[in-house]
Design a protein around this motif. Sequence first.
Motif, mmCIF file in Angstrom:
data_model
loop_
_atom_site.group_PDB
_atom_site.id
_atom_site.type_symbol
_atom_site.label_atom_id
_atom_site.label_comp_id
_atom_site.label_asym_id
_atom_site.label_seq_id
_atom_site.Cartn_x
_atom_site.Cartn_y
_atom_site.Cartn_z
ATOM 1 N N TYR A 103 0.836 -1.187 0.000
ATOM 2 C CA TYR A 103 0.000 0.000 0.000
ATOM 3 C C TYR A 103 0.878 1.247 0.000
ATOM 4 N N SER A 104 0.423 2.272 -0.676
ATOM 5 C CA SER A 104 1.128 3.566 -0.691
ATOM 6 C C SER A 104 0.359 4.543 0.179
ATOM 7 N N LEU A 105 1.013 4.989 1.273
ATOM 8 C CA LEU A 105 0.425 5.947 2.198
ATOM 9 C C LEU A 105 0.938 7.338 1.843
ATOM 10 N N ASN A 106 0.048 8.292 1.750
ATOM 11 C CA ASN A 106 0.393 9.667 1.397
ATOM 12 C C ASN A 106 -0.306 10.598 2.378
ATOM 13 N N VAL A 107 0.484 11.467 3.076
ATOM 14 C CA VAL A 107 -0.093 12.315 4.093
ATOM 15 C C VAL A 107 0.518 13.715 4.034
ATOM 16 N N ARG A 108 -0.335 14.709 4.225
ATOM 17 C CA ARG A 108 0.146 16.088 4.384
ATOM 18 C C ARG A 108 -0.080 16.469 5.840
ATOM 19 N N SER A 142 9.468 22.146 8.577
ATOM 20 C CA SER A 142 10.224 22.780 7.496
ATOM 21 C C SER A 142 9.444 22.910 6.199
ATOM 22 N N ASP A 143 8.456 22.010 5.920
ATOM 23 C CA ASP A 143 7.730 22.098 4.645
ATOM 24 C C ASP A 143 6.383 22.800 4.782
ATOM 25 N N ASN A 144 6.056 23.279 6.010
ATOM 26 C CA ASN A 144 4.800 23.996 6.246
ATOM 27 C C ASN A 144 3.559 23.178 5.873
ATOM 28 N N GLY A 145 3.663 21.849 5.788
ATOM 29 C CA GLY A 145 2.519 20.986 5.521
ATOM 30 C C GLY A 145 2.022 21.023 4.104
ATOM 31 N N THR A 146 2.822 21.513 3.167
ATOM 32 C CA THR A 146 2.376 21.616 1.772
ATOM 33 C C THR A 146 2.844 20.446 0.918
ATOM 34 N N VAL A 147 3.684 19.572 1.438
ATOM 35 C CA VAL A 147 4.268 18.473 0.656
ATOM 36 C C VAL A 147 3.654 17.158 1.116
ATOM 37 N N TRP A 148 3.278 16.307 0.146
ATOM 38 C CA TRP A 148 2.790 14.970 0.477
ATOM 39 C C TRP A 148 3.958 14.121 0.965
ATOM 40 N N GLN A 149 3.844 13.610 2.189
ATOM 41 C CA GLN A 149 4.813 12.663 2.724
ATOM 42 C C GLN A 149 4.359 11.261 2.349
ATOM 43 N N THR A 150 5.247 10.441 1.836
ATOM 44 C CA THR A 150 4.854 9.126 1.331
ATOM 45 C C THR A 150 5.585 8.023 2.071
ATOM 46 N N SER A 151 4.905 6.869 2.122
ATOM 47 C CA SER A 151 5.494 5.693 2.745
ATOM 48 C C SER A 151 4.833 4.452 2.159
ATOM 49 N N THR A 152 5.582 3.371 1.999
ATOM 50 C CA THR A 152 5.044 2.102 1.520
ATOM 51 C C THR A 152 4.752 1.193 2.696
ATOM 52 N N LEU A 153 3.526 0.705 2.761
ATOM 53 C CA LEU A 153 3.114 -0.207 3.818
ATOM 54 C C LEU A 153 3.096 -1.626 3.282
ATOM 55 N N THR A 154 3.369 -2.586 4.108
ATOM 56 C CA THR A 154 3.419 -3.982 3.680
ATOM 57 C C THR A 154 2.017 -4.514 3.397
ATOM 58 N N SER A 155 1.932 -5.680 2.748
ATOM 59 C CA SER A 155 0.651 -6.284 2.404
ATOM 60 C C SER A 155 -0.145 -6.676 3.631
ATOM 61 N N VAL A 179 -2.779 24.977 11.058
ATOM 62 C CA VAL A 179 -2.638 23.521 11.046
ATOM 63 C C VAL A 179 -3.417 22.972 9.850
ATOM 64 N N SER A 180 -2.876 21.904 9.214
ATOM 65 C CA SER A 180 -3.554 21.292 8.063
ATOM 66 C C SER A 180 -3.327 19.793 8.061
ATOM 67 N N PHE A 181 -4.338 19.063 7.537
ATOM 68 C CA PHE A 181 -4.200 17.613 7.434
ATOM 69 C C PHE A 181 -5.033 17.047 6.278
ATOM 70 N N ASP A 182 -4.419 16.132 5.525
ATOM 71 C CA ASP A 182 -5.121 15.343 4.506
ATOM 72 C C ASP A 182 -4.347 14.051 4.329
ATOM 73 N N LEU A 183 -5.006 13.002 3.794
ATOM 74 C CA LEU A 183 -4.341 11.708 3.618
ATOM 75 C C LEU A 183 -5.060 10.914 2.533
ATOM 76 N N TYR A 184 -4.275 10.199 1.708
ATOM 77 C CA TYR A 184 -4.898 9.196 0.835
ATOM 78 C C TYR A 184 -4.058 7.933 0.846
ATOM 79 N N LEU A 185 -4.755 6.797 0.634
ATOM 80 C CA LEU A 185 -4.137 5.476 0.714
ATOM 81 C C LEU A 185 -4.465 4.706 -0.546
ATOM 82 N N VAL A 186 -3.427 4.162 -1.198
ATOM 83 C CA VAL A 186 -3.583 3.459 -2.464
ATOM 84 C C VAL A 186 -3.191 2.000 -2.281
#
Length: 781
Positions: A103-108, A142-155, A179-186
């Motif tokens: 799975y691809s985790l993406n969070v701001r 440092s990124d002020n919450g404007t950049v999507w942080q990504t991580s790969t999760l195991t099966s 403060v800001s928050f969003d997330l999507y999971l693929v």
Amino acid sequence: MKIKNTILFILVSLSINSVYAQTNIITSGSTWKYLDNGTNQGIAWYGTSYNDATWLSGAAELGYGDADEATIISYGADANNKYITTYFRKTISIADASIFSNYSLNVRRDDGVVVYINGAEVYRNNLPTGTITNTTLATNASDNGTVWQTSTLTSSALVTGTNVVAVEIHQGSITSSDVSFDLYLVGNLSSTTASLTRGPYLQTGTSSSLIIKWRTDVPSNSKVNYGIASTSLTSATSDASLVTDHEIKLTGLNSNTRYYYSIGSSTQTLQGNADNTFLTSPASGETKKTNIWVTGDCGSNTINQTNVRNSYESYMGVNHTDVWLLLGDNAYNSGYDNEYQTAFFDYYPNMLKKTVLWPSPGNHDYANNATRQDDHAVPYYDIFSLPKNAEAGGVASTKEEYYSYDYSNIHFISLDSYGEESNLYRLYDTLGPQVVWLKQDLAANTKKWTIAYWHHPPYTMGSHNSDTEAELVSMRENFIRILERYKVDLILCGHSHSYERSKLMKNHYGNEASFNASTHHLSSSSGKYDGTTNSCPYIKNSANSHNGTVYVVAGSAGKIGGSQASFPHSAMYYSNTTQGGSLALAIEENKLDAKFIGYDGIIRDQFTIEKDVNKTTTLNLNSGDVATLTASWIGSYSWTNGGETTRSKTITATTSTTITVTDPLNCLTDIYNITVTDVSTFDTGNNELLKNKTLALSVFQNPLSEKSTIKYNIPFEQKIKLELYSIDGVKIKEIVNKTSIEGEYSYELNCKTENLKPGIYLLKLEGTETTVTKKIIVPNE
């Protein structure tokens, strides 16, 4: 520096099943449940059993201070002492987690974040190691919450079934301005290459749309490329959903147009060449010759099924099949999905990819099971996409069990003779939803031809007995009298593994013993129209609502054999229980041809129905008028007064006469009684034409000299148009267009100044009540 509160993932219900799994398991901008009161939630809040019913909810992006939030959250009462942590939760459901390799985790986040799934931490960023509490500050922003942080999760991060995702976001300072928050999971599939396991097959075709369906071994997105040339598929329709059963609806198509297509995904073409083609329906009001294939009880997985298919394809050759009707029992023995695969889809790949399929259900499609009837837990309704909302014409039934549609000048009705409603209401003519809808649909129908079909036949002594079996008796007693009342032309059924065919008939609703050929058969002819004795077509008149129906049992396209003690049924002119086959229909204008194509290619039965033929027409013409006479049928012709063999004959009126046209078998005759009035001269002092209120037109000389005179008489004041046309109907010159008083008028026509080339022209004089046409000739110089 942009500093943000801790956000905790909300748990919201999102259902994803194995057929419609989403590529994005959680999408950006999703709705979350959240807690923004600054309290310390400890560790229970990110578990699967935590009750978040009292939490608020809102769509991402969630936060404050940037003016781009979809949902504003609270930081407390003191702007100089803001809450450090905010919590969010979300619940998702996955039917089969094994299809995903990871799975691809993406969070701001602004500033620090921890993500938990099913109570286990899967991602941390901008927060220190060790235990986290509600007062733990983020390490930087440092990124002020404007950049999507990504991580790969195991099966193993998610499981089949319900999953709980929780997130906490921490501020880097109690005085942070925003403060800001969003997330999507693929979810990433285990296999990126799909294989075609079913189809393609075509459903619910109209003049402007078509559904294409297919199946793959692993989920993928769906894409159809299409165009009017096989080498130029310039249009595309797609669906991003990850599915194994694919369904794409093409819209905006041109009527009566051949298209080519390919199927696959955004990254893969599964099938697509010159054989992947379909023809859209004619637009409303347009007609064309329509070829129809009728198969009953076909899905038997037998050598007869193979031979019947091959014989029909050989019979058709390169000709296109426009409509394919299934009469039920389409996959033996129980209509299970795997039986449809092996006994139906694997047998007809060439036909399925080219011809729209219009099925009706049989008892084997319901597995002969009353429980399956009641809850409709049958693959039939998942496999087929049928026009329950009148997408293809007719009246909306709101049910796929029974429906109607139009093609060219034909109205089709598919009924359900076995399912839940048929069983609940079979004894009632007026109460059942299917019967109520049927009457409404028939009343609204304006097409020249009407064909109804279903599974259980009202007349048969093949492998089933229509005198004793409940469904057959009920359809005969309750349904067919309605269909005959609304002048249905042809009724097609399966169930009996035979071919049986009546003559044109009506009003027989009892058992076989009550049938009387002299009363119930409306014609002594066989209807074969093949030159044998008593073989003229069946004749119907559209103005007469009670002029008969032909009944056909065509249930031997797969299963074959079996007969009752009283076989054949007395109502049936031709019956065959030993030689399988299918029915081929060809309908063009007012002619219907039907042929029973045997498994060996032999045509064992045929019949023809003609509508609105054998006409008598009276024509009142003036001398010199040109008229075109056209036979009322399609076929072969022999004309009197010239011996022409074409369908139309053009005459120039000279003397009163009677002209007839007949077919070679002397079954069809049109009669034209023509009365001609001589208007070659004019007597303005004593003109009988004026007394009779008749327009008169003459030309002197004809053939034309360089200059010729056109004379015309007007019996009373009226608007007059005098026009010159080429013989093929193209207007060359408007000579007169005005209101004129009673009297005689003339016009000099100069061939040279009008640049009239040698040939035949038509001169048309049009008044308010009468039009006169005269043929004139410009000779060679």
